[in-house]
Design an enzyme around this catalytic site. Structure first.
Site, PDB file in Angstrom:
ATOM      1  N   CYS A 149       0.810  -1.234   0.000  1.00 37.92           N
ATOM      2  CA  CYS A 149       0.000   0.000   0.000  1.00 37.92           C
ATOM      3  C   CYS A 149       0.838   1.276   0.000  1.00 37.92           C
ATOM      4  O   CYS A 149       0.464   2.259  -0.636  1.00 37.92           O
ATOM      5  CB  CYS A 149      -0.993  -0.004   1.154  1.00 37.92           C
ATOM      6  SG  CYS A 149      -0.248  -0.031   2.787  1.00 37.92           S
TER       7      CYS A 149
ATOM      8  N   ASP B  15      -7.546   5.614  -1.201  1.00 41.43           N
ATOM      9  CA  ASP B  15      -7.126   4.440  -0.443  1.00 41.43           C
ATOM     10  C   ASP B  15      -6.672   3.330  -1.395  1.00 41.43           C
ATOM     11  O   ASP B  15      -7.431   2.907  -2.251  1.00 41.43           O
ATOM     12  CB  ASP B  15      -8.313   3.958   0.407  1.00 41.43           C
ATOM     13  CG  ASP B  15      -7.916   2.898   1.415  1.00 41.43           C
ATOM     14  OD1 ASP B  15      -6.800   2.346   1.294  1.00 41.43           O
ATOM     15  OD2 ASP B  15      -8.710   2.617   2.323  1.00 41.43           O
TER      16      ASP B  15
ATOM     17  N   HIS C  72      -6.062   0.302  -0.557  1.00 40.42           N
ATOM     18  CA  HIS C  72      -6.419  -1.022  -0.031  1.00 40.42           C
ATOM     19  C   HIS C  72      -7.650  -1.593  -0.702  1.00 40.42           C
ATOM     20  O   HIS C  72      -8.696  -1.788  -0.086  1.00 40.42           O
ATOM     21  CB  HIS C  72      -6.658  -0.956   1.472  1.00 40.42           C
ATOM     22  CG  HIS C  72      -5.431  -0.626   2.234  1.00 40.42           C
ATOM     23  ND1 HIS C  72      -4.990   0.660   2.373  1.00 40.42           N
ATOM     24  CD2 HIS C  72      -4.538  -1.398   2.869  1.00 40.42           C
ATOM     25  CE1 HIS C  72      -3.878   0.659   3.081  1.00 40.42           C
ATOM     26  NE2 HIS C  72      -3.572  -0.571   3.391  1.00 40.42           N
TER      27      HIS C  72
END
Lengths: 491, 116
Positions: free
Chosen positions: A139, A378, A380
């Site tokens: 990430c 994000d 993720h």
């Protein structure tokens, strides 16, 4: 963090890529459809923050289930992001007051045009490992890629370029909220509490100013679109891509990292610097350099030298554009709240290309803020790899339609701040604008500083050489004074 | 405050008085590793006597060599556990602004957190 997509519901845009990727190894079969159900039940935006409703057992079960998914996959299953219609939302140095459809549209285009890079799976094996995915570990690299992509967009595409294919915003709500900060004026008349737009009122701007400038020449649009596609392809998950995860992992090896490791924002800054350095030989990126600040100090002489020296090879413009990365630590165990004002100031600047950081252990790319919340992209979210070598590869999965926010107090203190200056003049105005944004209060030291001259002028040799005190050579005296100084090390 | 802490504070105050009278040109500082820090090694000694004119940047360099860290590796000094400090600030300046009531200046060092 095994962040596998909990459900296609979060980013469903009808694209084939988004339909139920289930990682067989990690995802238990019943969870995927359940999340969608949970979202249906809790669509009022209060799921994550509000207290539990004890009236229905089923509701509670679903809530627990979604909370579990949240924990297990890192990806927040919270249903909607609530935006305040009365205070400005800052995104990449631009301000949006989301109280009219025009403004929301302007924000949609701006947000949807950012390049969004996420976990991918089923890409060619990473050299030196058997990994074909970065799910659960990559990430920070993805956040770094997003920061670089933002810099490259400013570098290559027109300043306020907007992607015509921007998706509609999903999972957002707009409400009139009382500003949390007591210092903010509350005197604005509140038109309504509904989530429909208030199109009247003094805040409404003339529509001509809010509309995105439309380009008359279709050929130029096509050219820009090609550039956009090309830029995205540089981040493709193939070994040849100059900024793909394969290349970044490879460059991280010199810094003691390997595929599967977790990365930090400072390390990623150095990886990006090396990646851009390396791409200068290969691509049409020989007019861009990356400078990484050392010890929270940007030495203007070093930046100048980097921009001038390397431009003499190409011999063209005489000054290369520069991405300045400043790794910082904004507190010890947690973010020191005194620095949030400064972070906001920086994100408000035109030259800021975002911040790579995150919540503890969970990297995010911060692109703006509203009130006391940071706006982020994000990484993720595990998506199938897209073959960027195909000329017409689908771009949908590289852009995000769901803006998200989190409170400043959850921000991890470790982060890297990014800035971009196209020309020498830009760099000079960057220095003064950033310095201004950094000096929030007189009692505090700024989170980083610009210094004239070169880093080497300020090194330890200068200190030792200039000092008349022989004990300045700390290390040898350390042992000498051990007995005489009651446990103190003499410097 | 616990009785123990009060006694500790008194002891440290005495310690500072003694050392400052012995070495009036030096400032007493305590440098500790950030609690959450796991990658950087601990210092074998945490108490330092430093000259007023030493800058934070120079001190950071010394610290870097002491824990054998390369220049590109992240190392941050935080005053009183949470405040950032300019590299050009002198120890004298920082000491006068941030010293603890017990007479020591407290600093913590940390690298950066990792994310997955």
């Amino acid at each position: 963090m095994n962040s596998v997509t909990p459900s296609s519901a979060q980013y469903a845009r009808g694209g084939a890529l988004h339909n139920d990727f289930v990682d067989g190894r990690r995802l238990p079969p019943p969870s995927s459809p359940r999340v969608a159900e949970a979202r249906g039940h809790f669509s009022n935006g209060s799921l994550a923050d509000g207290p539990g409703e004890p009236d229905e057992v089923d509701k509670l079960k679903l809530k627990l289930m979604s909370a579990w998914n949240n924990v297990k996959y890192g990806w927040s299953v919270k249903s909607k992001t609530l935006f305040n219609k009365t205070s400005p939302l800052i995104l990449m140095g631009q301000s949006y007051l989301l109280d009219s459809e025009e403004e929301v549209e302007r924000f949609r285009l701006a947000f949807g045009s950012r390049v969004w890079l996420t976990y991918r799976k089923e890409f060619p094996q990473l050299e030196g490992s058997n990994l074909t995915t970065d799910c659960g570990w990559g990430c920070m690299l993805r956040s770094g890629q997003m920061l670089l992509a933002q810099g490259l967009m400013l570098h290559r595409l027109p300043r306020h370029w907007r992607w015509p294919g921007c998706p509609q915003l999903a999972d957002v709500d707009f409400e009139v909220l009382r500003p949390r900060s007591p210092s903010r004026p509350v005197g604005i008349s509140i038109p309504s509490f509904s989530s429909t737009w208030s199109t009247s009122g003094p805040e409404k701007r003339p529509s001509s100013a809010t509309e995105v400038p439309k380009r008359a020449e279709p050929s130029r649009d096509a050219q820009t679109e090609d550039l956009h596609r090309r830029l995205v392809s540089w981040f493709g998950d193939v070994p040849a891509a100059p900024f793909g995860v394969h290349r970044l992992v490879e460059l991280g090896k010199d810094l003691g990292k390997k595929a599967g490791d977790w990365y930090g924002p400072s390390l990623v800054a150095h990886i990006l610097r090396k990646a851009v350095e390396k791409s200068a030989e290969l691509d049409d990126l020989d007019d861009l350099v990356v400078y990484v600040a050392q010890d929270c100090t940007v030495y203007k002489g070093d930046v100048t030298q980097l921009c001038e020296q390397s431009s003499s090879d190409s011999g063209s413009s005489g000054w290369k554009s520069v991405i300045i990365l400043v790794p910082v630590r904004l507190g010890g165990d947690s973010l020191n709240p005194s620095y949030t004002e400064c972070v906001k100031n920086l994100l408000t600047l035109d030259c800021c290309i975002g911040i790579i950081g995150g919540k503890p252990k969970h990297s995010l790319f911060f692109v703006g803020f509203q009130d006391e919340q940071l706006l982020y992209l994000d990484p993720h979210y595990c998506q199938l790899v897209v073959d960027v070598t195909q000329g017409d590869f689908p771009l949908e999965s590289f852009h995000c339609n769901s803006p998200r926010k989190m409170n400043f107090n959850r921000m991890d203190p470790s982060c890297t701040l990014g800035f971009y200056a196209q020309s020498k003049k830009d760099f000079e105005s960057l220095c003064s604008a950033v310095s201004g944004a950094l000096s929030v209060s007189k009692e505090r030291y700024p989170i980083f500083t610009f210094i004239e001259g070169r880093g080497q002028d300020y090194s330890l040799e200068g200190y030792s050489g200039g000092s008349t005190d022989p004990s300045a050579h700390i290390l040898p005296t350390d042992t000498m004074n051990r007995n005489s100084s009651e446990g103190f090390v003499f410097l | 405050m616990l009785v123990e802490n009060i006694r500790d504070t008194t002891t440290r105050k005495d310690e500072v008085c003694t050392i400052r009278s012995k070495f009036p040109n030096k400032l007493p500082i305590i440098v500790e590793r950030c609690i959450r820090e796991r990658r950087l090694p601990l210092l074998d000694k945490t108490k330092f006597l430093v000259p007023h004119e030493l800058t934070i940047g120079q001190f950071l360099c010394l610290l870097r060599s002491k824990i054998a860290l390369e220049t590109s590796q992240a190392l941050y000094l935080l005053i009183s556990g949470k405040n950032i400090c300019s590299m050009t600030a002198s120890m004298g300046e920082v000491y006068s602004q941030h010293r603890d009531p017990d007479g020591f200046l407290y600093m913590t060092y940390a690298s950066q957190d990792m994310f997955g």
